[in-house]
Design an enzyme around this catalytic site. Structure first.
Site, PDB file in Angstrom:
ATOM      1  N   CYS A 104       0.932  -6.862  -2.056  1.00 34.38           N
ATOM      2  CA  CYS A 104       2.371  -6.798  -1.745  1.00 34.38           C
ATOM      3  C   CYS A 104       3.160  -7.979  -2.304  1.00 34.38           C
ATOM      4  CB  CYS A 104       2.570  -6.635  -0.250  1.00 34.38           C
ATOM      5  SG  CYS A 104       1.990  -4.996   0.289  1.00 34.38           S
TER       6      CYS A 104
ATOM      7  N   ASP B 241       4.819  -9.306   4.930  1.00 29.59           N
ATOM      8  CA  ASP B 241       3.743  -8.702   5.734  1.00 29.59           C
ATOM      9  C   ASP B 241       2.879  -9.686   6.534  1.00 29.59           C
ATOM     10  OD1 ASP B 241       4.772  -6.532   4.400  1.00 29.59           O
ATOM     11  OD2 ASP B 241       2.909  -5.925   3.411  1.00 29.59           O
TER      12      ASP B 241
ATOM     13  N   LYS C  92       8.365  -0.808   5.079  1.00 27.37           N
ATOM     14  CA  LYS C  92       7.959  -0.113   3.851  1.00 27.37           C
ATOM     15  C   LYS C  92       6.635   0.597   4.074  1.00 27.37           C
ATOM     16  CE  LYS C  92       5.813  -4.283   2.087  1.00 27.37           C
ATOM     17  NZ  LYS C  92       4.449  -3.753   2.201  1.00 27.37           N
TER      18      LYS C  92
HETATM   19  C1  VGL Z   1      -0.945  -4.635   1.643  1.00 23.91           C
HETATM   20  C2  VGL Z   1      -2.727  -3.307   1.136  1.00 23.91           C
HETATM   21  C3  VGL Z   1      -2.194  -2.263   1.863  1.00 23.91           C
HETATM   22  C4  VGL Z   1      -0.278  -5.970   1.495  1.00 23.91           C
HETATM   23  C5  VGL Z   1      -0.366  -3.607   2.358  1.00 23.91           C
HETATM   24  O1  VGL Z   1       0.518  -6.357   2.384  1.00 23.91           O
HETATM   25  O2  VGL Z   1      -0.588  -6.674   0.507  1.00 23.91           O
HETATM   26  N1  VGL Z   1      -2.111  -4.462   1.016  1.00 23.91           N
HETATM   27  N2  VGL Z   1      -1.006  -2.425   2.474  1.00 23.91           N
END
Ligand code: VGL
Ligand code: ZN
Length: 209
Positions: free
Chosen positions: A151, A8, A106
């Site tokens: 994540c 991410d 995702k």
């Molecule tokens: C994430 C919160 C919501 C992450 C993704 O990438 O850690 N955290 N969506």
């Protein structure tokens, strides 16, 4: 065989983004330096539809960072982030993304969040990543990216659960840190058998292999 899982690295998790991780972009040069050293490189991309159930804005009266009970358990509510097709969902422009062999999206099911790259937050729905990696002979994962306490943590824990050896690259992750959740995440990961490594030790490790 090893795989580098880059979690991410998207505009919304970097400074100026909707759910910015403090200094989230600091780790990008570290990741870029490592990316050519692995057999397989996977990029994950948080990829939510409008009105996603993890957004506080989808629950009248709720504020970001409060929690809610969904059918699969407790869910933290977030500011709207990484909405499909928006610039916030794009990879950060400084990320060396052409080395990525697979982009795994995702969190695209409206009713289920997905922190982990392996299982959605119901801990039952699979993403297919485990099969992809095993099919390619991968047994060892090096995980980096955002955020350490969500994540990255869930991907590392599920990596262990799927039978991989898992390293988290300490200087290539950064966390959101709600109520000391980064320290708690390291404890949980270590208890599960996740190993910590620093980026400069990785080259050394492959040279000795
Ligand atoms: C994430 C919160 C919501 C992450 C993704 O990438 O850690 N955290 N969506
Ligand atoms: Zn998300």
């Amino acid at each position: 065989m090893n795989a580098f899982i880059i979690v991410d690295i998207q505009n919304d998790f970097c400074p100026g983004g909707a759910l910015a991780v403090h200094d989230g972009d600091r780790i990008i040069p570290v990741i870029n330096k490592l990316v050519l050293q692995f057999d397989t490189v996977v990029l994950t991309q948080d990829w939510h539809p409008d009105g996603h159930s993890s957004f506080a804005s989808s629950h009248p009266g709720k504020q970001p960072y409060e929690t809610i009970e969904l059918s699969y358990g407790t869910q933290v509510l977030w500011p709207d982030h990484c909405v499909q097709g928006t610039s916030g969902a794009d990879f950060h422009p400084d990320l060396e993304q052409q080395a990525g062999q697979l982009i795994l999206r995702k969190g695209f099911r409206k009713g289920i969040d997905s922190y982990s790259a392996f299982y959605e937050n119901d801990q039952t729905t699979v993403t297919g990543l485990s099969g992809y990696l095993k099919n390619r002979g991968v047994d060892t994962l090096y995980i980096c990216g955002l955020a350490t306490d969500f994540c990255v943590k869930w991907s590392a824990l599920d990596g262990i659960k799927e039978g991989f050896s898992v390293y988290v690259v300490e200087d290539a992750v950064a966390g959101i840190d709600l109520n000391d959740s980064v320290a708690a995440a390291w404890k949980e990961m270590e208890a599960a058998g996740v190993q910590r490594i620093i980026s400069t030790d990785i080259a050394l490790k492959s040279a000795l292999a």
